[in-house]
Design an enzyme around this catalytic site. Structure first.
Site, mmCIF file in Angstrom:
data_model
loop_
_atom_site.group_PDB
_atom_site.id
_atom_site.type_symbol
_atom_site.label_atom_id
_atom_site.label_comp_id
_atom_site.label_asym_id
_atom_site.label_seq_id
_atom_site.Cartn_x
_atom_site.Cartn_y
_atom_site.Cartn_z
ATOM 1 N N CYS A 125 20.922 14.822 31.631
ATOM 2 C CA CYS A 125 21.522 13.522 31.926
ATOM 3 C C CYS A 125 22.922 13.389 31.297
ATOM 4 O O CYS A 125 23.838 14.099 31.669
ATOM 5 C CB CYS A 125 20.567 12.417 31.481
ATOM 6 S SG CYS A 125 20.933 10.764 32.085
ATOM 7 N N HIS A 126 23.098 12.486 30.329
ATOM 8 C CA HIS A 126 24.378 12.314 29.641
ATOM 9 C C HIS A 126 24.498 13.204 28.399
ATOM 10 O O HIS A 126 25.558 13.257 27.781
ATOM 11 C CB HIS A 126 24.558 10.849 29.201
ATOM 12 C CG HIS A 126 24.809 9.901 30.327
ATOM 13 N ND1 HIS A 126 23.805 9.473 31.168
ATOM 14 C CD2 HIS A 126 25.949 9.293 30.751
ATOM 15 C CE1 HIS A 126 24.311 8.639 32.060
ATOM 16 N NE2 HIS A 126 25.611 8.509 31.834
#
Length: 189
Positions: free
Chosen positions: A111-112
């Site tokens: 994800c991030h």
């Protein structure tokens, strides 16, 4: 071939981690037989982010500053927007990511969380993926960004979002079973 029962895996996170991106790997890696520790900034419990609000807390086993890289075969970095953004300004967290990569360990970011790979200067020239909103950050750091559920380049595993968790954890398990990763050094950032 190393066995999961002999594997020690570290998950590094702080408050605001994406709930599923910490809980699912933690549960599945333990179920596969690995010993899994969670490291937080202060060694205290951390609170997740679940959909649109704060989620459950997870106990931490140690402080990030206390981690001995040689004790682990892999590092798992859950995403969420808050968690990696807070960690990427913490010297100990960034150095830990760099030390895992330069120590030929498996590093898995979803994800991030690839923001931490960028900050550690270890993504340049490598094929990788991430949540689509940080694609430009990844490309600006020199990553060869692809839109697939899994990207792997010399022991660095990346995935896009919670929908990729099953493949993400399966790839971590596969890489752990393969053993050490002698990889080419990342280009200097």
């Amino acid at each position: 071939m190393p066995k999961m029962e002999n594997a020690k895996i570290l998950i590094m996170a702080t408050n605001g981690f994406e709930q599923s991106e910490l809980e699912y790997p933690l549960e599945q890696l333990k179920k596969a037989g690995a010993t899994v520790h969670v490291a937080s900034l202060d060694g205290k419990p951390i609170k997740g982010w679940d959909d649109k609000d704060w989620g459950a807390s997870i106990e931490a086993d140690l402080k990030i500053s206390e981690v001995k890289v040689d004790d682990y075969i892999a590092l798992v970095l859950p995403g969420g927007q808050i968690n990696p953004d807070l960690l990427r300004v913490e010297k100990d967290a960034v150095m830990l990511v760099r030390d895992f990569v330069t120590g030929d360990k498996i590093v898995a970011a979803i994800c991030h969380a690839p923001w931490l790979l960028i900050e550690a200067g270890v993504i340049k020239g490598r094929e990788a993926t991430s949540y689509h909103s940080i694609r430009t950050d990844m490309e600006n750091a020199g990553a060869k960004w692809i839109d697939k559920e899994i990207a792997i380049d010399n022991g660095i595993i990346t995935s896009r979002s919670p929908k990729d968790l099953e493949a993400f954890v399966a790839k971590i398990i596969e890489e752990v079973r393969e053993g050490e990763h002698h990889r080419r050094k990342a280009d200097a950032a």
